[in-house]
Motif scaffolding. Structure first.
Motif, short mmCIF file in Angstrom:
data_model
loop_
_atom_site.label_atom_id
_atom_site.label_comp_id
_atom_site.label_asym_id
_atom_site.label_seq_id
_atom_site.Cartn_x
_atom_site.Cartn_y
_atom_site.Cartn_z
N ASP A 1 13.41 1.88 -34.71
CA ASP A 1 14.52 1.43 -35.58
C ASP A 1 15.68 0.90 -34.76
O ASP A 1 16.36 -0.04 -35.15
N ARG A 2 15.90 1.56 -33.64
CA ARG A 2 16.95 1.11 -32.72
C ARG A 2 16.63 -0.32 -32.26
O ARG A 2 17.50 -1.19 -32.25
N GLU B 1 13.70 7.50 -32.93
CA GLU B 1 14.57 6.43 -33.42
C GLU B 1 14.31 5.09 -32.73
O GLU B 1 14.84 4.07 -33.16
N SER C 1 15.09 10.95 -28.62
CA SER C 1 15.56 9.65 -29.16
C SER C 1 14.38 8.73 -29.48
O SER C 1 14.56 7.69 -30.10
#
Lengths: 379, 202
Positions: free
Chosen positions: B102-103, B99, B96
């Protein structure tokens, strides 16, 4: 939990039935992995199968029960015999037959949980081929009731399809809450700073009384209220007597001590709704709200003067002062104005000084425009 | 840079070394004793000076301090929970990370985090490449990844590796279920949120 498959219509050899059942079971398990909230209904509107997450939330699922046992069909479900809603192009939509219910394939449909009537699910349906018994396959999701459902059923990451944005939604909700808390903290700190700055701007640093700026604002507000038909008020202008002598003989520290004491006396003598301000070195002004009788104002003035005359001990010595007061009342004026009222209060104060100090002069309504003129009546 | 980053370092210093130490550091970089505001922006240079001043006052290498900052961040319940949204085990969590920036931006568009790129090297070995103007992220991430391994109950070796090939970390995942991890309940945050908002109802 009883998860029996409906008997297929194939009346062939036992092993073929067995193989077919096993094959279907595998397919349903795989379907559940892809769409954990799928719902399969037969042509009679009975529950044929459910995905694992939907099973968790529907509560006590025995298959073969009518859909209304677990769900309340709302948006997108038409009872047979009810009016048909035309599709987007105006033409009648094709519908899937589900017992007494009809749904249009691909259109948004809502189902609400019977056991938790505050949680609604949304999704859409496709028709299943008649060769597999007809009915519909419906894929559902939580939509806006996600947070309640997660709380209510203790759902985890694994209860959602990887393609589902549910976890992102929960993440965002939580992240936003953390940020909101930070912003609230910032707002509170800024508010404290603003209040402190305002306080500083409106307060006389030595005595803690209002300063000229604060007085002007309150005074303007009081005049506006009077003009608008509100209650009247009185102004009492106080100038200390013999203050310069204290400063000269005992020093500025003694002078400061005297001013603090005067402020304390004024604060104690006025009411909560009144305002005491220090507007000059040894000049004070009181804004006294309400239509007070002249006699009461006179008493107040004389009481203040009497208290000012009590000697104040300072470093072995005694500070002796007094005060002169001039009072005017807003009801003396047809059209009260700040300049005129300040000038008249000044004149009243001057009259007290002229007639021997340590006294309180009140200009009554009938005297306004009469004998007294500002500053120098002998000129 | 968003004050959140500086404020995080400030919180770490205050909670690990006490307010007096923070005051000394704050004085060196000419920031008021209250320090940084999370949601305001500050010049990047101030972050450099903050880290440098902390190193001088505490007499510790900056990399070691930054690793501790990473560990500290992962121990903050709010942030720990947000990180745990990455996946239900450490392997998923590692994946993860791609990401993560961006998360984070999804929640806070102003937050500039380094670009992260995870690649599997086989046999439980991973490489995390870190792209940023700032070189100090690698140390912070090393501390954070170690703390999160503990959080998930995984056994992993995490080594910062800054070479000419660029900033990166190598991660060796030895045992994904080494110990009982700390719990993570999707809904727990909502109770906290409700409490924070004074809602009480859960």
């Amino acid at each position: 939990m009883n998860f029996e498959l409906p008997r297929p219509e194939l009346a062939s050899r036992d092993e073929e039935i067995g193989r077919c059942l096993a094959c279907r079971q595998t397919a349903l398990t795989e379907l559940g992995g892809l769409m954990p909230m799928y719902l399969s209904l037969d042509a009679g509107g009975r529950v044929r199968a459910m995905g694992p997450t939907l099973k968790k939330i529907a509560g006590g699922v025995g298959l073969g029960q009518p859909i209304e046992t677990y769900f309340e069909p709302r948006r997108g479900w038409r009872r047979s015999g009810a009016m048909r809603v035309p599709g987007p192009d105006g033409a009648p939509q094709p519908e899937i037959l589900l017992g007494k219910w009809r749904v249009a394939p691909g259109r948004r449909i809502h189902l609400w949980l019977r056991k938790h009537p505050d949680i609604g699910l949304r999704g859409s349906a496709i028709a299943l081929p008649p060769s597999s018994g007809g009915g519909a396959l419906i894929n559902l999701t939580f939509g806006v009731h996600l947070a309640q459902a997660v709380r209510c059923f203790g759902l985890t990451n694994d209860d959602f399809a990887p393609s589902d944005l549910a976890v992102e939604l929960l993440y965002l909700q939580e992240a936003k809450a953390v940020i909101m808390a930070e912003l609230r903290g910032l707002t509170a700190r800024l508010e404290d700073a603003r209040a402190a700055a305002l306080d500083k701007a409106m307060t006389d640093a030595l005595t803690g009384l209002a300063n000229r700026r604060a007085f002007d604002a309150e005074f303007a507000g009081a005049i506006a209220a009077t003009r608008a038909g509100g209650g009247g008020f009185a102004l009492a202008h106080l100038d200390l007597d013999h203050f310069k002598a204290v400063n000269d003989s005992l020093g500025h520290a003694a002078g400061d001590r005297v001013l603090e004491d005067v402020a304390r006396i004024l604060r104690e003598e006025i009411r909560h709704e009144d305002l005491a301000a220090r507007i000059g070195g040894d000049e004070f002004i009181l804004l006294l709200r309400g239509d007070l009788a002249s006699e009461r104002l006179k008493e107040l003035g004389e009481r203040i003067i009497a208290r000012l005359e009590v000697p104040i001990p300072f470093e072995g010595g005694l500070c002796r002062i007094s005060g002169s007061i001039g009072v005017i009342l807003s009801r003396s004026y047809d059209h009260p104005s700040a300049e005129r009222m300040i000038a008249d209060a000044d004149a009243a104060l001057y009259e007290s000084k002229r007639s021997g100090r340590a006294r309180c002069t009140i200009i009554r309504p009938d005297e306004i425009g009469g004998g007294l003129t500002p500053r120098d009546p002998r000129a | 840079m968003l004050g959140l980053i500086n404020k995080s370092i400030q919180c770490f210093l205050t909670s690990s070394y006490g307010d007096a130490v923070w005051q000394r550091i704050a004085a060196r970089i000419d920031i008021g004793p209250d320090g940084f505001e999370t949601m305001l922006h500050y010049d990047d240079v101030l972050t450099d000076r903050l880290i440098e001043a902390a190193g001088v006052v505490l007499d510790r290498p900056e990399d070691a301090l930054l690793e501790d900052v990473g560990t500290f961040l992962a121990s903050r319940e709010a942030l720990r929970r947000l990180l745990r949204f990455g996946g239900s085990n450490y392997w998923e969590f590692l994946h993860s990370l791609d990401e993560l920036p961006d998360r984070a931006r999804m929640a806070l568009p102003d937050l500039e985090l380094p670009g992260l790129r995870l690649s599997e090297q086989g046999e439980g070995r991973f490489e995390l490449r870190v792209t940023s103007q700032r070189s100090d992220w690698v140390a912070v991430l090393a501390g954070l990844l170690r703390a999160m391994a503990d959080d998930y109950g995984a056994l992993a070796l995490i080594e910062p590796d800054e070479t000419a090939r660029g900033a990166r970390l190598t991660i060796t995942l030895l045992d994904i279920t080494f110990a009982e991890g700390r719990g993570f309940d999707l809904a727990a945050g909502q109770h906290a949120v409700a409490a924070q908002l004074g809602g009480g109802g859960a």
